[in-house]
Design an enzyme around this catalytic site. Structure first.
Site, PDB file in Angstrom:
ATOM      1  N   HIS A  57      -0.118   4.399  18.306  1.00  0.00           N
ATOM      2  CA  HIS A  57      -0.599   3.678  17.123  1.00  0.00           C
ATOM      3  C   HIS A  57      -2.088   3.911  16.887  1.00  0.00           C
ATOM      4  O   HIS A  57      -2.529   4.162  15.778  1.00  0.00           O
ATOM      5  CB  HIS A  57      -0.309   2.182  17.266  1.00  0.00           C
ATOM      6  CG  HIS A  57      -0.566   1.412  16.014  1.00  0.00           C
ATOM      7  ND1 HIS A  57      -1.832   0.996  15.646  1.00  0.00           N
ATOM      8  CD2 HIS A  57       0.276   0.978  15.041  1.00  0.00           C
ATOM      9  CE1 HIS A  57      -1.758   0.347  14.492  1.00  0.00           C
ATOM     10  NE2 HIS A  57      -0.476   0.312  14.120  1.00  0.00           N
ATOM     11  N   ARG A  58      -2.879   3.767  17.902  1.00  0.00           N
ATOM     12  CA  ARG A  58      -4.314   4.059  17.921  1.00  0.00           C
ATOM     13  C   ARG A  58      -5.175   3.005  17.204  1.00  0.00           C
ATOM     14  O   ARG A  58      -6.399   3.112  17.192  1.00  0.00           O
ATOM     15  CB  ARG A  58      -4.600   5.445  17.331  1.00  0.00           C
ATOM     16  CG  ARG A  58      -5.917   6.026  17.817  1.00  0.00           C
ATOM     17  CD  ARG A  58      -6.107   7.493  17.658  1.00  0.00           C
ATOM     18  NE  ARG A  58      -5.789   8.062  16.379  1.00  0.00           N
ATOM     19  CZ  ARG A  58      -6.380   9.144  15.865  1.00  0.00           C
ATOM     20  NH1 ARG A  58      -7.342   9.750  16.556  1.00  0.00           N
ATOM     21  NH2 ARG A  58      -6.012   9.657  14.724  1.00  0.00           N
ATOM     22  N   ASP A  59      -4.560   1.994  16.629  1.00  0.00           N
ATOM     23  CA  ASP A  59      -5.360   0.994  15.920  1.00  0.00           C
ATOM     24  C   ASP A  59      -4.733  -0.392  16.049  1.00  0.00           C
ATOM     25  O   ASP A  59      -4.647  -1.152  15.079  1.00  0.00           O
ATOM     26  CB  ASP A  59      -5.476   1.383  14.445  1.00  0.00           C
ATOM     27  CG  ASP A  59      -6.607   0.646  13.739  1.00  0.00           C
ATOM     28  OD1 ASP A  59      -6.543   0.514  12.497  1.00  0.00           O
ATOM     29  OD2 ASP A  59      -7.546   0.181  14.419  1.00  0.00           O
ATOM     30  N   VAL A  60      -4.306  -0.733  17.265  1.00  0.00           N
ATOM     31  CA  VAL A  60      -3.701  -2.040  17.510  1.00  0.00           C
ATOM     32  C   VAL A  60      -4.800  -3.096  17.511  1.00  0.00           C
ATOM     33  O   VAL A  60      -5.775  -2.997  18.248  1.00  0.00           O
ATOM     34  CB  VAL A  60      -2.965  -2.068  18.871  1.00  0.00           C
ATOM     35  CG1 VAL A  60      -2.337  -3.433  19.100  1.00  0.00           C
ATOM     36  CG2 VAL A  60      -1.913  -0.978  18.921  1.00  0.00           C
ATOM     37  N   ASN A  64      -3.772  -6.112  12.341  1.00  0.00           N
ATOM     38  CA  ASN A  64      -2.630  -5.208  12.118  1.00  0.00           C
ATOM     39  C   ASN A  64      -1.332  -5.746  12.714  1.00  0.00           C
ATOM     40  O   ASN A  64      -0.336  -5.026  12.793  1.00  0.00           O
ATOM     41  CB  ASN A  64      -2.919  -3.819  12.680  1.00  0.00           C
ATOM     42  CG  ASN A  64      -3.899  -3.048  11.816  1.00  0.00           C
ATOM     43  OD1 ASN A  64      -4.124  -3.414  10.663  1.00  0.00           O
ATOM     44  ND2 ASN A  64      -4.485  -1.993  12.353  1.00  0.00           N
TER      45      ASN A  64
END
Length: 423
Positions: A57-60, A64
């Site tokens: 995901h890289r953007d938890v 979000n």
């Protein structure tokens, strides 16, 4: 281009952690927060393991994690996500660093090597946000407190983590659950990716924490919630304690017997208190095949007398603060005798560790046959037989014992199969 998504009636998790005072949020109970974390972790686990090509995901972050009308959590915003193209020869994806400060995996930030464990790190930050209701980076506070991850780790070392939890949660979290939660969140923040748990392990641990909240003493009449770990499974298990006598007698010749034990509180239990020598002999000094592991345990296959056994050993350092969970496991399983409940053989304990011994289930779990590609598909009648066996085991737990039990963690990985594919 216009994209259309499902509407999430309760907005983001962040709104309910930080905007309460502005009238835009809802006070979340500890149980609600745990369920939200479990839902989000399940979503991440799906991205990591259940898609045709796994996704990082890289953007938890809490903005979000969206909440539907029933407060179920769903992961959103895949703009920074990366397809995981790792292989046996390459364990990471090399890519430009992207994400939000306060959540960034330090290893990824320094080396540009992105792995699934980078999501585990960011989720560890989310866990501390959920506990503390503090921003991951807050420049309005004293310098040492500006990074939530570093401040939480500092408080854990000092033993003052209870002072930074969200005031609205006071009195809701059992000391045992708080210890489990903070230790596991801290493990997610390990500097090296190999020291962090997988998201699947995060899911299992959070589910155990949620179950442990049910073990807080309450008024009489509340059904006991136990069976906290994977080995407390609905599975095939003839009552070996009645029929194995000589085959599993101790070196002194003592057969299976009813006995009192430090783990048996106010009740007579039927089991064997094994010696460490017996367990070492069964596992060739723990060198026999490792068949499984979790956040706190490893499981070896061994042999005692004429019986193949599964031997669960708690990892170093995990025993002391999981003591109540272990006690529940022993006390519950030692009371159960049913065709479709795994047989508890016995255990060993000293001041350093606990080892639990169960009947070994040669065909693994139902999950293996449903999702592993190297297994032959089951004919239709076999899954039906399995479901019937599971239902009978659950019926016994709910209504066939002196005190009713709720399993709390029923899933395909916890349904084990014997040599004849029977549960």
């Amino acid at each position: 281009m216009i994209l259309i998504y499902e509407y999430m009636a309760n907005g983001t998790l962040a709104e309910h952690l930080y905007k309460i005072n502005k009238g835009n949020g809802h006070y979340l109970t500890w149980e609600q927060r745990l369920n939200i974390c479990i839902g989000a972790a399940n979503g991440l686990n799906y991205l990591h393991t259940n898609t045709e090509q796994s996704v990082i995901h890289r953007d938890v972050k809490t903005t979000n994690i969206l909440l539907d009308k029933n407060w179920a959590a769903k992961i959103s915003d895949f703009g920074l996500s990366k397809m995981d193209s790792t292989s046996h020869t390459q364990s990471h994806v090399s890519t430009d660093v992207k994400g939000m400060f306060g959540y960034l995996d330090p290893e990824y930030f320094l080396t540009r090597r992105l792995t699934k464990k980078s999501d585990a790190y960011t989720f560890g930050v989310v866990l501390f946000e959920v506990l503390c209701a503090k921003l991951p980076v807050d420049i309005s506070v004293e310098e040492e407190q500006r990074s939530l991850a570093l401040w939480a780790q500092h408080c854990i070392k000092k033993g003052t983590v209870d002072q930074i939890i969200d005031p609205s949660l006071r009195g809701q979290i059992s000391p045992y659950c708080l210890k489990m939660f903070t230790d596991f969140a801290n493990k997610c923040l390990h500097n090296h990716p190999k020291g962090r748990p997988t998201i699947a392990e995060v899911v299992g641990s959070l589910e155990g924490m949620l179950a442990s909240q049910g073990n807080i003493p309450r008024r009489k009449g509340i059904i006991t919630k136990m069976f906290l770990i994977i080995s407390n499974v609905v599975a095939k298990g003839f009552d070996l304690r009645w029929r194995m006598g000589k085959g599993l007698g101790s070196k002194s010749g003592q057969p299976w017997q009813v006995q009192r034990d430090p783990f048996a509180v106010g009740a007579i239990q039927l089991y064997r208190h094994l010696s460490l020598e017996e367990i070492r002999a069964a596992t060739n000094n723990f060198h026999k095949r490792l068949i499984g592991h979790g956040a706190y345990t490893v499981v070896h296959r061994g042999r005692m007398g004429n019986l193949d056994v599964a031997i669960k050993r708690w990892k170093e350092g995990a025993y002391e603060w999981n003591l109540e969970q272990i006690r529940s496991e022993i006390q519950v399983q030692s009371q159960l005798r049913h065709l479709h409940i795994v047989s508890f053989i016995g255990y060993y304990n000293d001041k350093y560790e606990v080892i639990l011994v169960y009947q070994y289930m040669v065909n693994g779990s139902l999950y293996d046959y449903l999702y592993e590609t190297d297994k032959d598909p089951l004919p239709w009648e076999k899954p039906l037989e399995i479901c019937i066996g599971v239902a009978r085991g659950l019926q016994y737990l709910n209504a066939g014992t002196k005190q009713a039990f709720i399993h709390c963690n029923l899933k395909p990985t916890n349904i084990l199969l014997d040599e004849n594919l029977r549960t």
